[in-house]
Design a protein around this motif. Structure first.
Motif, mmCIF file in Angstrom:
data_model
loop_
_atom_site.group_PDB
_atom_site.id
_atom_site.type_symbol
_atom_site.label_atom_id
_atom_site.label_comp_id
_atom_site.label_asym_id
_atom_site.label_seq_id
_atom_site.Cartn_x
_atom_site.Cartn_y
_atom_site.Cartn_z
ATOM 1 N N MET B 24 0.824 -1.208 0.000
ATOM 2 C CA MET B 24 0.000 0.000 0.000
ATOM 3 C C MET B 24 0.858 1.258 0.000
ATOM 4 O O MET B 24 0.500 2.264 -0.603
ATOM 5 C CB MET B 24 -0.954 -0.027 1.186
ATOM 6 N N LYS B 27 1.518 2.078 -3.357
ATOM 7 C CA LYS B 27 0.320 2.370 -4.159
ATOM 8 C C LYS B 27 -0.054 1.254 -5.128
ATOM 9 O O LYS B 27 -0.543 1.525 -6.234
ATOM 10 C CB LYS B 27 0.512 3.673 -4.959
ATOM 11 N N LEU B 28 0.187 -0.003 -4.780
ATOM 12 C CA LEU B 28 -0.276 -1.087 -5.632
ATOM 13 C C LEU B 28 -1.802 -1.197 -5.571
ATOM 14 O O LEU B 28 -2.419 -0.757 -4.604
ATOM 15 C CB LEU B 28 0.343 -2.421 -5.190
ATOM 16 N N ASP B 29 -2.410 -1.788 -6.609
ATOM 17 C CA ASP B 29 -3.862 -1.976 -6.584
ATOM 18 C C ASP B 29 -4.193 -3.151 -5.653
ATOM 19 O O ASP B 29 -3.306 -3.868 -5.194
ATOM 20 C CB ASP B 29 -4.409 -2.180 -8.000
ATOM 21 N N PRO B 30 -5.495 -3.344 -5.327
ATOM 22 C CA PRO B 30 -5.870 -4.374 -4.335
ATOM 23 C C PRO B 30 -5.339 -5.757 -4.685
ATOM 24 O O PRO B 30 -4.922 -6.499 -3.795
ATOM 25 C CB PRO B 30 -7.403 -4.355 -4.395
ATOM 26 N N PHE B 31 -5.319 -6.106 -5.958
ATOM 27 C CA PHE B 31 -4.814 -7.418 -6.307
ATOM 28 C C PHE B 31 -3.320 -7.525 -6.000
ATOM 29 O O PHE B 31 -2.844 -8.537 -5.486
ATOM 30 C CB PHE B 31 -5.067 -7.721 -7.788
ATOM 31 N N VAL B 33 -1.812 -5.884 -3.690
ATOM 32 C CA VAL B 33 -1.689 -5.948 -2.236
ATOM 33 C C VAL B 33 -1.853 -7.393 -1.765
ATOM 34 O O VAL B 33 -1.085 -7.881 -0.928
ATOM 35 C CB VAL B 33 -2.732 -5.027 -1.560
ATOM 36 N N ILE B 35 -1.355 -10.176 -3.534
ATOM 37 C CA ILE B 35 -0.192 -10.955 -3.957
ATOM 38 C C ILE B 35 0.994 -10.710 -3.021
ATOM 39 O O ILE B 35 1.671 -11.625 -2.584
ATOM 40 C CB ILE B 35 0.233 -10.614 -5.409
ATOM 41 N N LEU B 36 1.225 -9.438 -2.690
ATOM 42 C CA LEU B 36 2.352 -9.142 -1.810
ATOM 43 C C LEU B 36 2.166 -9.746 -0.421
ATOM 44 O O LEU B 36 3.111 -10.255 0.188
ATOM 45 C CB LEU B 36 2.559 -7.627 -1.694
ATOM 46 N N MET B 77 -6.352 -3.395 4.167
ATOM 47 C CA MET B 77 -6.812 -2.365 3.227
ATOM 48 C C MET B 77 -7.966 -1.555 3.802
ATOM 49 O O MET B 77 -8.041 -0.336 3.628
ATOM 50 C CB MET B 77 -7.236 -3.026 1.913
ATOM 51 N N ASP B 80 -6.692 0.713 7.174
ATOM 52 C CA ASP B 80 -5.416 1.415 7.217
ATOM 53 C C ASP B 80 -5.573 2.868 7.621
ATOM 54 O O ASP B 80 -4.630 3.478 8.118
ATOM 55 C CB ASP B 80 -4.721 1.342 5.859
ATOM 56 N N LEU B 137 10.580 -7.613 -4.591
ATOM 57 C CA LEU B 137 9.505 -7.348 -5.550
ATOM 58 C C LEU B 137 9.111 -5.883 -5.577
ATOM 59 O O LEU B 137 8.699 -5.354 -6.604
ATOM 60 C CB LEU B 137 8.277 -8.198 -5.218
#
Lengths: 200, 200, 200
Positions: B24, B27-31, B33, B35-36, B77, B80, B137
């Motif tokens: 987050m 600024k990755l998208d929910p998917f 997030v 995966i990470l 998510m 936060d 990553l």
């Protein structure tokens, strides 16, 4: 102690030293230096063993490897002051590691009766993947992808070894000749800046 | 439900949250997030299982892990906004994950009757490789390579556990003490900016 | 030759071409181009096989794969002059590779009688990890983490396949429909710049 295990210890030592040098160039702390030594020395063999399913991987079964790596890292940290020309020393240890580990990988493929092409591929993976991991972790462009010829040398060395065995040379002699071929070829490549041509 | 599987779920949750926070921040998208979270939570155990040849790896056999991770990512998510101080929260979850997973790894080594040194190594791999993958990553310098003491804490925690077992402490109690030791040590390290000295 | 092995060869070719294009964009030498083709084409299947413990991994047992990859890399290097619009060509090959390999991965999960969720996960790993490795090695941000929808498409394609099998559709037909769904969905995503919303 068998001939191959001596080769293995020498290769482990060479790559561990090359990992330690790279880490010290990037100013990592002693623990980081040891980790980098470790990853560089066991990376290639570990990927090979995982791919062929020979687990637990070698260094989990063989305590000697870990001791050799830690010793190599400590020696490198203590004596680096006397080794002024980092880059040449690093290069030579890397070249020997490449030669020693390529032969270990090819030999393992032969023992498992893989085809010659796969044996050479296993040699190349064993010889070059530790260095790739070292470079990726330190945010360097992997040596193997830089312009000069690297993995190709390992491939040619592996093919030479298979050829020498085919003409009934003693396996120990064929091993030593192929390792020296790889080291000499790497020196020539770097000395004369040889690179593959591009067709595009 | 066994004691170890509770520890496993807590560690999974802690590392999944730490992965979600890191994603987050970038600024990755929910998917991304999710995966990470996933990679952070299963990375260490997966590498351990692959190295020792215990496949299919744990999370393929155990559906609970995946559910815990997805839940942790979604909770992170959603909530936060209430967690202003990302970096401290992330740090604490990371410290607990390190403690919990180190002990899981050491215990697995003991079950497979590896030597003490290898058991501690498996604990350190289990505890720290998920975070290394998370950092690689996301293009961060892996925490484990930054100046402060990280993997060393995991190693000391693993050794403490083996020592406590040797003096016949109950295994559950030894586990809890070693986990708290790791978390407390990490807090002290970060609070007082402890770092290993360099000899070169 | 079975239907699945044809799909496998097509996917291998598609990803090998996409790897070669990426490497040529970065001006790697011919050997680097072949390595990148190789890693892109076998990365996903290799990680899948290692995770489930099906070793030696597929490409070590099947010489065809290596030949297809080398052929794809050479063809790409020779004919790139006629392929002006690198990015669109690369995108299409990547989309087909994603579709083909997702289905291979799901099918392998079904054969091993994993749960539906794990089958879809294996499909997504098979479909997307080769591309992740390609991007990481070339220092690009992995496609899968960029804003546009990527791995989600693979997940939906995998679920569609399981659904079609559930309603007793012939497995070959279900495979083709799911692959085309994935390719079409990727085209729509990129054409209309679809992205997942963020909740934070």
């Amino acid at each position: 102690m068998s001939f191959l295990s001596i080769i293995d210890i020498l290769g482990t030592f060479a790559f561990a030293v090359s990992g330690a040098f790279s880490a010290m160039e990037k100013k990592l702390d002693p623990f980081g230096v040891i980790i980098l030594s470790f990853v560089t020395a066991i990376g290639g063999g570990t990927l090979r063993d995982v791919l062929i399913g020979d687990t637990p991987v070698a260094w989990l079964r063989n305590g000697t490897t870990t001791l050799v790596i830690i010793a190599a890292a400590i020696v490198t940290m203590l004596f680096d002051k006397f080794l002024k020309r980092f880059s040449i020393t690093l290069f030579l240890f890397d070249a020997f590691g490449l030669g020693l580990f390529t032969l270990i990988g090819v030999e393992k493929g032969l023992q498992l009766q893989f085809s010659p092409g796969i044996c050479v591929a296993l040699g190349t993976i064993t010889g070059s993947f530790g260095g790739v991991t070292r470079d990726v972790l330190l945010n360097n462009v992997p040596l193997v992808f830089r312009k000069e010829i690297y993995a190709s040398v390992s491939i040619l060395g592996g093919l030479l070894y298979l050829l020498l065995l085919r003409v009934d040379m003693l396996s120990h002699l064929a091993t030593i000749i192929s390792i020296l071929f790889i080291v000499a070829f790497r020196i020539v490549v770097v000395r004369y800046k040889l690179a593959l041509p591009k067709f595009y």
